[in-house]
Write a protein that holds these residues in place. Structure first.
Motif, PDB file in Angstrom:
ATOM      1  N   CYS A 151      -9.998   3.081 -12.612  1.00  7.19           N
ATOM      2  CA  CYS A 151      -8.717   2.907 -13.314  1.00  7.19           C
ATOM      3  C   CYS A 151      -7.545   3.045 -12.353  1.00  7.19           C
ATOM      4  O   CYS A 151      -6.617   2.222 -12.342  1.00  7.19           O
ATOM      5  CB  CYS A 151      -8.607   3.913 -14.444  1.00  7.19           C
ATOM      6  N   ARG A 152      -7.586   4.077 -11.526  1.00  9.43           N
ATOM      7  CA  ARG A 152      -6.446   4.337 -10.648  1.00  9.43           C
ATOM      8  C   ARG A 152      -6.426   3.401  -9.448  1.00  9.43           C
ATOM      9  O   ARG A 152      -5.350   3.000  -8.979  1.00  9.43           O
ATOM     10  CB  ARG A 152      -6.451   5.807 -10.245  1.00  9.43           C
ATOM     11  N   ALA A 153      -7.606   3.011  -8.962  1.00  7.77           N
ATOM     12  CA  ALA A 153      -7.646   2.002  -7.907  1.00  7.77           C
ATOM     13  C   ALA A 153      -7.086   0.678  -8.418  1.00  7.77           C
ATOM     14  O   ALA A 153      -6.425  -0.064  -7.675  1.00  7.77           O
ATOM     15  CB  ALA A 153      -9.068   1.821  -7.397  1.00  7.77           C
ATOM     16  N   LEU A 154      -7.343   0.377  -9.691  1.00  2.98           N
ATOM     17  CA  LEU A 154      -6.825  -0.853 -10.290  1.00  2.98           C
ATOM     18  C   LEU A 154      -5.308  -0.802 -10.424  1.00  2.98           C
ATOM     19  O   LEU A 154      -4.613  -1.792 -10.117  1.00  2.98           O
ATOM     20  CB  LEU A 154      -7.462  -1.061 -11.661  1.00  2.98           C
ATOM     21  N   VAL A 155      -4.785   0.339 -10.870  1.00  2.00           N
ATOM     22  CA  VAL A 155      -3.328   0.482 -10.971  1.00  2.00           C
ATOM     23  C   VAL A 155      -2.686   0.294  -9.593  1.00  2.00           C
ATOM     24  O   VAL A 155      -1.688  -0.417  -9.451  1.00  2.00           O
ATOM     25  CB  VAL A 155      -2.964   1.856 -11.563  1.00  2.00           C
ATOM     26  N   ALA A 156      -3.276   0.907  -8.566  1.00  2.60           N
ATOM     27  CA  ALA A 156      -2.754   0.737  -7.207  1.00  2.60           C
ATOM     28  C   ALA A 156      -2.895  -0.707  -6.750  1.00  2.60           C
ATOM     29  O   ALA A 156      -1.979  -1.278  -6.140  1.00  2.60           O
ATOM     30  CB  ALA A 156      -3.488   1.677  -6.251  1.00  2.60           C
ATOM     31  N   HIS A 158      -2.904  -3.489  -8.399  1.00  2.00           N
ATOM     32  CA  HIS A 158      -1.924  -4.406  -8.982  1.00  2.00           C
ATOM     33  C   HIS A 158      -0.517  -4.151  -8.455  1.00  2.00           C
ATOM     34  O   HIS A 158       0.410  -4.892  -8.794  1.00  2.00           O
ATOM     35  CB  HIS A 158      -1.989  -4.341 -10.502  1.00  2.00           C
ATOM     36  N   GLN A 159      -0.373  -3.127  -7.613  1.00  2.00           N
ATOM     37  CA  GLN A 159       0.874  -2.921  -6.864  1.00  2.00           C
ATOM     38  C   GLN A 159       0.692  -3.343  -5.404  1.00  2.00           C
ATOM     39  O   GLN A 159       1.514  -3.034  -4.547  1.00  2.00           O
ATOM     40  CB  GLN A 159       1.288  -1.452  -6.941  1.00  2.00           C
ATOM     41  N   ASP A 160      -0.413  -4.038  -5.123  1.00  2.00           N
ATOM     42  CA  ASP A 160      -0.736  -4.544  -3.786  1.00  2.00           C
ATOM     43  C   ASP A 160      -1.065  -3.427  -2.810  1.00  2.00           C
ATOM     44  O   ASP A 160      -0.850  -3.546  -1.608  1.00  2.00           O
ATOM     45  CB  ASP A 160       0.401  -5.416  -3.228  1.00  2.00           C
ATOM     46  N   PRO A 225      -6.425  -5.146  -1.930  1.00  2.00           N
ATOM     47  CA  PRO A 225      -6.171  -4.344  -3.134  1.00  2.00           C
ATOM     48  C   PRO A 225      -7.228  -4.645  -4.198  1.00  2.00           C
ATOM     49  O   PRO A 225      -7.710  -5.778  -4.315  1.00  2.00           O
ATOM     50  CB  PRO A 225      -4.783  -4.816  -3.584  1.00  2.00           C
ATOM     51  N   TYR A 226      -7.598  -3.610  -4.954  1.00  2.00           N
ATOM     52  CA  TYR A 226      -8.609  -3.777  -5.991  1.00  2.00           C
ATOM     53  C   TYR A 226      -7.949  -4.324  -7.258  1.00  2.00           C
ATOM     54  O   TYR A 226      -7.147  -3.644  -7.905  1.00  2.00           O
ATOM     55  CB  TYR A 226      -9.292  -2.445  -6.298  1.00  2.00           C
TER      56      TYR A 226
END
Length: 283
Positions: A151-156, A158-160, A225-226
């Protein structure tokens, strides 16, 4: 280089100062395999665990700065009841325990996880859970089971911002590799059950984390980025206890679907860099 934005290193020499975010949690450190030391808010009761998390976090910062000596490092205490004391974190990093700063990573070059645990339901994973160690059975995002890491890797992502490193138990490391196969990992312990593990010596764990963080930052040009999951999102959260009466949950009732007595579903074509309340607090 995969991302096509810029090159960070030339023959091993950083081309500019970097900005790195370190997300910490308590359950994944060496020497800890009991919830009684993680669920308490009493810092004296979990003093040894907090000290070890600080040592492992400082080791990660040291590894980052071995590779990029002038890197700007932010350390966030991601353990809900408190896992780090600001005074224990090295002066070479900026410490925060406020909010969810991983939603605000503009300008950062990478994210690292220290002290991470595996998701709820993982076989033989010590202190496994997803956000709540008492009341979450699972998270499912767009049909796939996910934990805090994804979840947190995904949030990061999508911020590149790529996620490049994780330390924690061996099951947490395998979970991370499932989502980001080339991530640098350091297993601090081998899980033998929900509250059982074989641990690295605390000094050995810190040394391996320092080395792993240094390798991760050296490899920064290799990571993307993930962003495996894209909107529209469907996030299903199943609780162990029955859901509270309507209006008593942390969510707005008109923003979720009650699937059954234990499960809610949050849906939306949302931007994770500026999400509505339900996604922000769930992730």
């Amino acid at each position: 280089m995969k991302r096509g934005r810029e090159t960070y290193f030339d023959q091993g020499v950083p081309l500019r100062d970097m900005k790195i975010f370190v997300l910490t949690d308590l359950e994944g450190i060496a020497g800890l395999d009991s919830f009684r030391y993680t669920r308490t808010a009493d810092p004296e009761h979990k003093a040894d665990a907090m000290e070890q998390l600080a040592r492992e976090t400082n080791a990660a910062v040291a590894g980052i700065q071995e590779t990029s000596p002038d890197a700007e490092v932010t350390v966030w205490d991601g353990h809900g009841s408190g896992g780090l004391r600001g005074e224990d974190v090295t002066d070479d990093a900026t410490f925060t325990d406020n909010g969810r700063p991983y939603f605000e990573l503009d300008g950062y070059d990478a994210m690292l996880f220290v002290g991470q645990h595996a998701m709820a339901g993982t076989v033989d994973a010590p202190l496994r859970h997803t956000y709540s160690s008492r009341n979450v059975a699972y998270y499912k995002l767009n049909g796939s089971y996910v934990g805090e890491f994804a979840c947190r890797a995904l949030v990061a992502g999508h911020q590149d911002v790529p996620t490049v490193f994780i330390s924690g138990d061996d099951k947490a490391c395998k979970e991370a590799e499932m989502f980001i196969p080339d991530i640098e990992t350091v297993a601090t312990k081998q899980g033998k059950g929900e509250e059982a593990a074989d641990h690295l010596d605390s000094d050995v764990a810190c040394e391996r984390i320092r080395e792993g963080a240094a390798r991760a930052v050296t490899r920064l040009d290799e990571f993307e980025p993930y962003t495996r999951y894209h909107p529209p999102y469907e996030l299903e959260i199943r609780h162990l206890d029955p859901l509270p009466p309507k209006g008593d949950g942390w969510w707005r009732e008109n923003a979720v679907t009650r699937v059954d007595k234990h499960t809610i579903r949050i849906e939306g074509d949302v931007d994770l860099t500026n999400p509505p309340k339900e996604f922000y607090y769930a992730l």
